[in-house]
Design a protein around this motif. Structure first.
Motif, PDB file in Angstrom:
ATOM      1  N   HIS A   1      19.497  17.111  -1.888  1.00 49.57           N
ATOM      2  CA  HIS A   1      19.514  17.624  -0.513  1.00 49.57           C
ATOM      3  C   HIS A   1      18.172  18.202  -0.062  1.00 49.57           C
ATOM      4  N   VAL A   2      17.086  17.906  -0.799  1.00 47.49           N
ATOM      5  CA  VAL A   2      15.754  18.368  -0.392  1.00 47.49           C
ATOM      6  C   VAL A   2      14.851  17.150  -0.265  1.00 47.49           C
ATOM      7  N   SER A   3      14.523  16.812   0.973  1.00 54.78           N
ATOM      8  CA  SER A   3      13.646  15.684   1.241  1.00 54.78           C
ATOM      9  C   SER A   3      12.374  16.221   1.880  1.00 54.78           C
ATOM     10  N   THR A   4      11.243  15.879   1.299  1.00 52.62           N
ATOM     11  CA  THR A   4       9.985  16.370   1.824  1.00 52.62           C
ATOM     12  C   THR A   4       9.071  15.213   2.190  1.00 52.62           C
ATOM     13  N   ALA A   5       8.366  15.366   3.308  1.00 47.92           N
ATOM     14  CA  ALA A   5       7.468  14.322   3.791  1.00 47.92           C
ATOM     15  C   ALA A   5       6.245  14.207   2.885  1.00 47.92           C
ATOM     16  N   ARG A   6       5.810  12.982   2.680  1.00 51.47           N
ATOM     17  CA  ARG A   6       4.596  12.687   1.911  1.00 51.47           C
ATOM     18  C   ARG A   6       3.790  11.657   2.694  1.00 51.47           C
ATOM     19  N   TRP A   7       2.484  11.820   2.708  1.00 54.75           N
ATOM     20  CA  TRP A   7       1.629  10.813   3.310  1.00 54.75           C
ATOM     21  C   TRP A   7       1.465   9.682   2.321  1.00 54.75           C
ATOM     22  N   ALA A   8       1.674   8.462   2.798  1.00 56.66           N
ATOM     23  CA  ALA A   8       1.600   7.266   1.958  1.00 56.66           C
ATOM     24  C   ALA A   8       0.289   6.537   2.215  1.00 56.66           C
ATOM     25  N   TYR A   9      -0.294   6.039   1.144  1.00 53.11           N
ATOM     26  CA  TYR A   9      -1.589   5.360   1.190  1.00 53.11           C
ATOM     27  C   TYR A   9      -1.483   3.998   0.504  1.00 53.11           C
ATOM     28  N   GLN A  10      -2.389   3.099   0.906  1.00 56.30           N
ATOM     29  CA  GLN A  10      -2.396   1.752   0.333  1.00 56.30           C
ATOM     30  C   GLN A  10      -3.842   1.317   0.096  1.00 56.30           C
ATOM     31  N   LEU A  11      -4.033   0.574  -0.978  1.00 57.97           N
ATOM     32  CA  LEU A  11      -5.314  -0.042  -1.310  1.00 57.97           C
ATOM     33  C   LEU A  11      -5.045  -1.513  -1.580  1.00 57.97           C
ATOM     34  N   LEU A  12      -5.732  -2.388  -0.855  1.00 56.69           N
ATOM     35  CA  LEU A  12      -5.662  -3.825  -1.118  1.00 56.69           C
ATOM     36  C   LEU A  12      -6.991  -4.260  -1.703  1.00 56.69           C
ATOM     37  N   ILE A  13      -6.937  -5.024  -2.765  1.00 56.30           N
ATOM     38  CA  ILE A  13      -8.144  -5.574  -3.382  1.00 56.30           C
ATOM     39  C   ILE A  13      -8.034  -7.088  -3.342  1.00 56.30           C
ATOM     40  N   GLU A  14      -8.934  -7.707  -2.622  1.00 54.30           N
ATOM     41  CA  GLU A  14      -8.906  -9.176  -2.515  1.00 54.30           C
ATOM     42  C   GLU A  14      -9.688  -9.786  -3.666  1.00 54.30           C
ATOM     43  N   ASP A  15      -9.199 -10.922  -4.142  1.00 59.25           N
ATOM     44  CA  ASP A  15      -9.938 -11.697  -5.130  1.00 59.25           C
ATOM     45  C   ASP A  15     -11.127 -12.328  -4.436  1.00 59.25           C
ATOM     46  N   GLU A  16     -12.207 -12.522  -5.189  1.00 60.77           N
ATOM     47  CA  GLU A  16     -13.396 -13.191  -4.658  1.00 60.77           C
ATOM     48  C   GLU A  16     -13.025 -14.561  -4.073  1.00 60.77           C
ATOM     49  N   THR A  17     -12.094 -15.249  -4.733  1.00 57.38           N
ATOM     50  CA  THR A  17     -11.715 -16.595  -4.280  1.00 57.38           C
ATOM     51  C   THR A  17     -10.925 -16.561  -2.987  1.00 57.38           C
ATOM     52  N   GLU A  18     -10.306 -15.393  -2.684  1.00 54.11           N
ATOM     53  CA  GLU A  18      -9.510 -15.263  -1.461  1.00 54.11           C
ATOM     54  C   GLU A  18     -10.365 -14.824  -0.270  1.00 54.11           C
ATOM     55  N   ALA A  19     -11.489 -14.182  -0.546  1.00 54.43           N
ATOM     56  CA  ALA A  19     -12.339 -13.639   0.527  1.00 54.43           C
ATOM     57  C   ALA A  19     -13.104 -14.714   1.250  1.00 54.43           C
TER      58      ALA A  19
END
Length: 176
Positions: free
Chosen positions: A158-176
């Motif tokens: 019964h205790v829900s607390t907000a958290r800031w969510a973060y993301q990191l994407l790393i592209e492969d050299e072949t995809e760039a």
């Protein structure tokens, strides 16, 4: 960095307890209940998600990390993920021993986790922290993560607390 072992539990519990005290000193309600505790760590170990940072044969840091869908990140509010899907690595419960605080090891630990999961094929990484946890926000951003929205952490019944969510994407050299 290595996977945590049963013999590490006492050191990990101590790290989490001192982290709780540090957060309390900062006036944050993050981790001020039972969570995280020895049962949390044991569950992480049972799921092969527990990692430690070792310095001079001492457990200096702890984190839980895994690949695949994380229920915490399925209900993102006030934003969107750069890439949708369930193919990502999640980093949780990152904590450093107070014996090593100030040595800038947390960014290196996160880099080691990212490198480990990158070698396993992960290219999408997610992490979250308390909106008031400014030191961790700095570490996360300095590791290349971008804030993407808000999630709600269930730290206790019964205790829900907000958290800031973060993301990191790393592209492969072949995809760039």
């Amino acid at each position: 960095m290595r996977r945590a072992k049963a013999r590490d539990i006492d050191a990990i519990v101590e790290i989490l307890q001192t982290a709780k005290a540090y957060l309390k000193e900062q006036g944050l309600d993050q981790w001020q209940g039972e969570y995280p505790n020895a049962d949390t760590i044991q569950t992480d170990m049972d799921k092969h998600q527990a990692f430690v940072l070792m310095v001079d044969n001492q457990v200096a840091g702890y984190a839980a990390a895994f690949e695949g869908e994380d229920p915490l990140y399925t209900a993102l509010e006030d934003g969107s993920w750069l890439k949708e899907g369930h193919d990502y690595a999640s980093l949780h419960r990152v904590a450093m021993s107070d014996k090593f605080r100030g040595q800038r090891l947390t960014p290196r630990f996160i880099t080691a986790l990212i490198s480990y999961f990158y070698a396993q094929g992960a290219r999408d990484f997610r992490i979250d922290t308390h909106p008031g946890n400014l030191p961790m926000q700095k570490v996360i951003k300095n590791n290349g993560f971008e804030q993407r929205g808000t999630v709600h952490m269930q730290e206790a019944p019964h205790v829900s607390t907000a958290r800031w969510a973060y993301q990191l994407l790393i592209e492969d050299e072949t995809e760039a």
